[in-house]
Design a protein around this motif. Structure first.
Motif, PDB file in Angstrom:
ATOM      1  N   ASP A 231       0.791  -1.399   0.094  1.00  0.00           N
ATOM      2  CA  ASP A 231       0.116  -0.024  -0.243  1.00  0.00           C
ATOM      3  C   ASP A 231       1.107   1.254   0.137  1.00  0.00           C
ATOM      4  O   ASP A 231       1.190   1.788   1.045  1.00  0.00           O
ATOM      5  N   SER A 232       1.403   1.834  -1.161  1.00  0.00           N
ATOM      6  CA  SER A 232       2.109   2.752  -1.342  1.00  0.00           C
ATOM      7  C   SER A 232       1.680   4.199  -0.775  1.00  0.00           C
ATOM      8  O   SER A 232       2.396   4.949  -0.339  1.00  0.00           O
ATOM      9  N   ASN A 233       0.468   4.332  -0.594  1.00  0.00           N
ATOM     10  CA  ASN A 233       0.305   5.760   0.038  1.00  0.00           C
ATOM     11  C   ASN A 233       0.280   6.044   1.377  1.00  0.00           C
ATOM     12  O   ASN A 233       0.235   7.368   1.736  1.00  0.00           O
ATOM     13  N   ARG A 234       0.455   4.928   2.041  1.00  0.00           N
ATOM     14  CA  ARG A 234       0.432   4.994   3.513  1.00  0.00           C
ATOM     15  C   ARG A 234       1.763   5.078   3.958  1.00  0.00           C
ATOM     16  O   ARG A 234       2.111   4.825   5.298  1.00  0.00           O
ATOM     17  N   SER A 235       2.981   5.141   3.169  1.00  0.00           N
ATOM     18  CA  SER A 235       4.214   4.777   3.645  1.00  0.00           C
ATOM     19  C   SER A 235       4.698   5.849   4.767  1.00  0.00           C
ATOM     20  O   SER A 235       5.638   5.586   5.673  1.00  0.00           O
ATOM     21  N   GLY A 236       4.190   6.892   4.844  1.00  0.00           N
ATOM     22  CA  GLY A 236       4.383   7.858   5.958  1.00  0.00           C
ATOM     23  C   GLY A 236       4.442   7.237   7.373  1.00  0.00           C
ATOM     24  O   GLY A 236       5.267   7.490   8.370  1.00  0.00           O
ATOM     25  N   GLU A 237       3.313   6.909   7.776  1.00  0.00           N
ATOM     26  CA  GLU A 237       2.952   6.413   9.241  1.00  0.00           C
ATOM     27  C   GLU A 237       2.892   4.967   9.258  1.00  0.00           C
ATOM     28  O   GLU A 237       2.023   4.600  10.035  1.00  0.00           O
ATOM     29  N   GLN A 238       3.805   4.188   8.587  1.00  0.00           N
ATOM     30  CA  GLN A 238       3.990   2.874   8.780  1.00  0.00           C
ATOM     31  C   GLN A 238       4.504   2.206  10.084  1.00  0.00           C
ATOM     32  O   GLN A 238       5.265   2.956  10.442  1.00  0.00           O
ATOM     33  N   ARG A 239       3.895   1.364  10.493  1.00  0.00           N
ATOM     34  CA  ARG A 239       4.433   0.628  11.713  1.00  0.00           C
ATOM     35  C   ARG A 239       5.875  -0.082  11.302  1.00  0.00           C
ATOM     36  O   ARG A 239       5.879  -0.587  10.398  1.00  0.00           O
ATOM     37  N   LYS A 240       6.698   0.139  12.312  1.00  0.00           N
ATOM     38  CA  LYS A 240       7.948  -0.617  12.007  1.00  0.00           C
ATOM     39  C   LYS A 240       7.992  -1.590  12.947  1.00  0.00           C
ATOM     40  O   LYS A 240       7.824  -1.709  14.193  1.00  0.00           O
ATOM     41  N   VAL A 241       8.991  -2.727  12.444  1.00  0.00           N
ATOM     42  CA  VAL A 241       9.514  -3.829  13.261  1.00  0.00           C
ATOM     43  C   VAL A 241      10.840  -3.327  13.543  1.00  0.00           C
ATOM     44  O   VAL A 241      11.802  -3.237  12.640  1.00  0.00           O
ATOM     45  N   GLN A 242      11.157  -2.989  14.749  1.00  0.00           N
ATOM     46  CA  GLN A 242      12.541  -2.809  15.231  1.00  0.00           C
ATOM     47  C   GLN A 242      13.182  -3.616  16.266  1.00  0.00           C
ATOM     48  O   GLN A 242      12.546  -3.961  17.048  1.00  0.00           O
ATOM     49  N   LEU A 243      14.238  -3.966  15.935  1.00  0.00           N
ATOM     50  CA  LEU A 243      15.001  -4.899  16.876  1.00  0.00           C
ATOM     51  C   LEU A 243      15.745  -3.842  17.990  1.00  0.00           C
ATOM     52  O   LEU A 243      16.330  -2.689  17.632  1.00  0.00           O
ATOM     53  N   ALA A 244      16.092  -4.423  19.098  1.00  0.00           N
ATOM     54  CA  ALA A 244      17.117  -3.616  19.916  1.00  0.00           C
ATOM     55  C   ALA A 244      18.351  -3.209  19.352  1.00  0.00           C
ATOM     56  O   ALA A 244      18.793  -4.211  18.620  1.00  0.00           O
ATOM     57  N   GLU A 245      19.065  -2.374  19.567  1.00  0.00           N
ATOM     58  CA  GLU A 245      20.184  -1.952  18.576  1.00  0.00           C
ATOM     59  C   GLU A 245      21.409  -3.009  18.761  1.00  0.00           C
ATOM     60  O   GLU A 245      22.136  -3.272  17.987  1.00  0.00           O
ATOM     61  N   SER A 246      21.376  -3.724  19.988  1.00  0.00           N
ATOM     62  CA  SER A 246      22.529  -4.767  20.112  1.00  0.00           C
ATOM     63  C   SER A 246      22.358  -5.912  19.430  1.00  0.00           C
ATOM     64  O   SER A 246      23.160  -6.632  19.061  1.00  0.00           O
ATOM     65  N   ARG A 247      21.186  -5.848  18.675  1.00  0.00           N
ATOM     66  CA  ARG A 247      20.986  -7.140  17.885  1.00  0.00           C
ATOM     67  C   ARG A 247      21.082  -6.906  16.501  1.00  0.00           C
ATOM     68  O   ARG A 247      21.091  -7.673  15.532  1.00  0.00           O
ATOM     69  N   VAL A 248      21.249  -5.634  16.019  1.00  0.00           N
ATOM     70  CA  VAL A 248      21.384  -5.194  14.560  1.00  0.00           C
ATOM     71  C   VAL A 248      22.838  -5.034  14.153  1.00  0.00           C
ATOM     72  O   VAL A 248      22.855  -4.661  12.814  1.00  0.00           O
ATOM     73  N   LEU A 249      23.698  -5.248  14.800  1.00  0.00           N
ATOM     74  CA  LEU A 249      24.904  -4.420  14.458  1.00  0.00           C
ATOM     75  C   LEU A 249      26.151  -5.581  14.498  1.00  0.00           C
ATOM     76  O   LEU A 249      26.459  -6.160  15.508  1.00  0.00           O
ATOM     77  N   CYS A 250      26.492  -5.940  13.311  1.00  0.00           N
ATOM     78  CA  CYS A 250      27.421  -7.031  13.074  1.00  0.00           C
ATOM     79  C   CYS A 250      28.915  -6.315  12.803  1.00  0.00           C
ATOM     80  O   CYS A 250      29.042  -5.614  12.116  1.00  0.00           O
ATOM     81  N   GLU A 251      29.834  -6.734  13.841  1.00  0.00           N
ATOM     82  CA  GLU A 251      31.174  -6.224  13.873  1.00  0.00           C
ATOM     83  C   GLU A 251      31.915  -6.488  12.794  1.00  0.00           C
ATOM     84  O   GLU A 251      32.884  -5.700  12.238  1.00  0.00           O
ATOM     85  N   ALA A 252      31.582  -7.555  12.029  1.00  0.00           N
ATOM     86  CA  ALA A 252      32.236  -8.035  10.729  1.00  0.00           C
ATOM     87  C   ALA A 252      31.737  -7.257   9.563  1.00  0.00           C
ATOM     88  O   ALA A 252      32.587  -7.258   8.367  1.00  0.00           O
ATOM     89  N   SER A 253      30.502  -6.574   9.614  1.00  0.00           N
ATOM     90  CA  SER A 253      30.217  -5.820   8.347  1.00  0.00           C
ATOM     91  C   SER A 253      31.451  -4.762   8.048  1.00  0.00           C
ATOM     92  O   SER A 253      31.735  -4.190   8.993  1.00  0.00           O
ATOM     93  N   PRO A 254      31.511  -4.840   6.862  1.00  0.00           N
ATOM     94  CA  PRO A 254      32.533  -3.791   6.247  1.00  0.00           C
ATOM     95  C   PRO A 254      32.374  -2.278   6.377  1.00  0.00           C
ATOM     96  O   PRO A 254      32.914  -1.416   6.087  1.00  0.00           O
TER      97      PRO A 254
END
Ligand code: ATP
Ligand code: ZN
Ligand code: MG
Ligand code: MG
Length: 465
Positions: A274-297
């Motif tokens: 649904d392209s028109n409602r992109s502004g107020e979409q709910r997000k799936v967000q993880l705790a910061e500690s779970r989304v950062l990989c130290e091996a990523s360049p």
């Protein structure tokens, strides 16, 4: 398709993975997915037709009754089980043999049972303009696990810092599975940050391994080379893409073409329909500690604030949520697996009631969904967690297919416009494939493999410090 009049000349080799081989119809937008076996097993231990049929039926029912409700109706096509004439299957197997990549030939196609799955060919999408002769483009991504384990059962600190894919790369390189490290990190792809996703896809293009394939008009045009020492040719890919991304009379550089292509893939991965409602979409967000990989360049600054999260119903959010049903990690799950094993040894008849190997019906999904949150020492808890782990494994191994059909012919009808209103327009469709059940019996193997990968990673890091 008339099953009694199958002709091998109507089908051609399309591709294969570790478990199955796929052929596509030369006219209709259909594929057949047939199982494969290790060649040494083919003669002595091949299953009875009845067993093979049950196996295919399980794959079909698991996709339709378990994975489809979890991942979203619109993304999953389960196809149908078909019984093919044996003569057809044998002729087909002979016909396609020389087209198979060498590294896949340790297994042979099942020519004994005649059972298979018939699916829509997801590399096709009908053009939205009849005048547009450009064939559809299709990108297949096998994203792998998109989060860091958060279970308190995790014993090695590095598992909380470096993602499984990045650790596994070192192990695969050491074992000769690949010749170069991939710089792709799944945590970047699942971040929801356009910048991080862009880098992730660029890294997939540079080193596709078995995580990226590109098709044009249903034909594979870009993937890892059969000779693993060779790198695929990005310039050649740009030549293929150029007709889709040139606007007006201006000449685009390779970088611009690739960049627009990557942005197109990103928006399909984040799209919720649904392209028109992109502004107020709910997000799936993880705790910061779970989304950062130290091996990523990626540069630290880019990573620091985690990411904006994923729009709730986009394909990546659906896959990530299902992957996260593995919330104990294999280290927390393994003792529960042993609890189940002990119980089944004592009460072997319970195996059916607990649906350890199916049937994959609504009752199975119910067990997956209603597993108690805390360990109450019950067998139901242990079974529920084992089933959840298996579902998560499937989601960590699936592929996303994104198909684009160009609908930009209008531009040519308006040559007087110097600045085109939209640079390029595509109709797109997103699906998830390869949703086979992962066997209960493979859990001890997963446990050992986890230890091996982590130990190898720690050792190699230690050696280079
Ligand atoms: P893996 O080793 O990743 O588990 P697999 O043996 O389970 O793979 P699939 O991934 O299902 O097999 O299929 C092998 C390949 O065939 C896919 O990577 C994809 O390129 C192609 N394929 C499978 N299903 C379809 C489909 N419905 N439409 C188009 N192509 C398909
Ligand atoms: Zn990583
Ligand atoms: Mg696959
Ligand atoms: Mg598979």
């Amino acid at each position: 398709m008339e099953l009694d009049k199958m002709d091998e000349n109507d089908w051609k080799y399309h591709g294969e993975g570790n478990k199955s081989l796929v052929v596509s119809h030369i006219q209709h937008s259909r594929v057949l997915r047939l199982l494969k076996y290790p060649s040494e097993d083919a003669e002595n231990t091949h299953q009875t037709t009845e067993q093979a049929f049950q196996h295919i039926l399980n794959i079909f029912e698991y996709s339709r009754n378990v994975m489809k409700p979890l991942l979203g109706e619109k993304y999953v096509h389960s196809g149908e089980v078909v019984k093919l004439p044996l003569d057809f299957v044998r002729q087909l197997s002979l016909k396609i043999q020389q087209e198979r990549p060498e590294l896949r030939c340790d297994k042979v196609m099942d020519t004994f049972s005649g059972c298979g799955l018939c699916l829509p060919n997801l590399t096709h999408l009908s053009p939205c303009h009849f005048g547009d002769r450009r064939p559809p483009l299709c990108v297949e991504i096998k994203p792998k696990c998109g989060f860091l384990p958060f279970s308190r059962h995790v014993t090695k600190d590095c598992k909380r810092k470096v993602c499984r894919f990045c650790m596994h790369q070192h192990f695969k390189l050491a074992n000769g599975k690949w010749n170069r490290l991939s710089r792709y990190c799944p945590l970047d792809l699942f971040s929801g940050s356009k910048q991080r996703m862009y880098v992730a896809i660029m890294n997939l293009l540079e080193e596709p391994q078995n995580n990226l394939k590109i098709f044009k008009g249903g034909e594979l045009i870009y993937s890892c080379k059969d000779d693993a020492k060779q790198q695929p040719d990005l310039d050649e890919l740009v030549q293929h893409l150029w007709p889709y991304f040139h606007h007006g009379n201006g000449h685009q550089s390779s970088t611009t073409v690739l960049s627009e292509f990557i942005q197109l893939i990103c928006s399909a991965l984040l799209s919720t329909g649904d392209s028109n409602r992109s502004g107020e979409q709910r997000k799936v967000q993880l705790a910061e500690s779970r989304v950062l990989c130290e091996a990523s360049p990626l540069h630290r600054d880019l990573l620091r604030n985690g990411g904006p999260g994923l729009p709730k119903d986009c394909v990546l959010a659906k896959i990530l949520q299902t992957q996260m049903m593995d919330n104990l990690d294999i280290e927390g799950l393994y003792p529960l697996y042993k609890r189940v094993e002990q119980y089944l040894e004592e009460f072997p008849k319970e195996r059916n009631r607990l649906q350890m190997d199916g049937p994959y019906d609504a009752g199975f999904l119910e067990k997956v969904k209603t597993c108690p949150a805390e360990d109450d020492r019950s067998i139901e808890y242990a079974v529920g967690k084992v089933l959840q782990y298996r579902v998560a494994m499937t989601a960590k191994d699936c592929s996303i297919m994104i198909t684009f059909a160009p609908c930009g012919e209008d531009e040519k009808l308006q040559p007087h416009l110097e600045i085109q209103p939209t640079k390029s327009r595509f109709a797109s469709s997103v699906s998830i494939l390869d949703l086979d059940p992962k066997p209960y019996e493979s859990i001890p193997h997963q446990h050992k493999l986890d230890t091996k990968i982590v130990n190898y990673y720690l050792m190699s890091k230690h050696a280079t410090q």
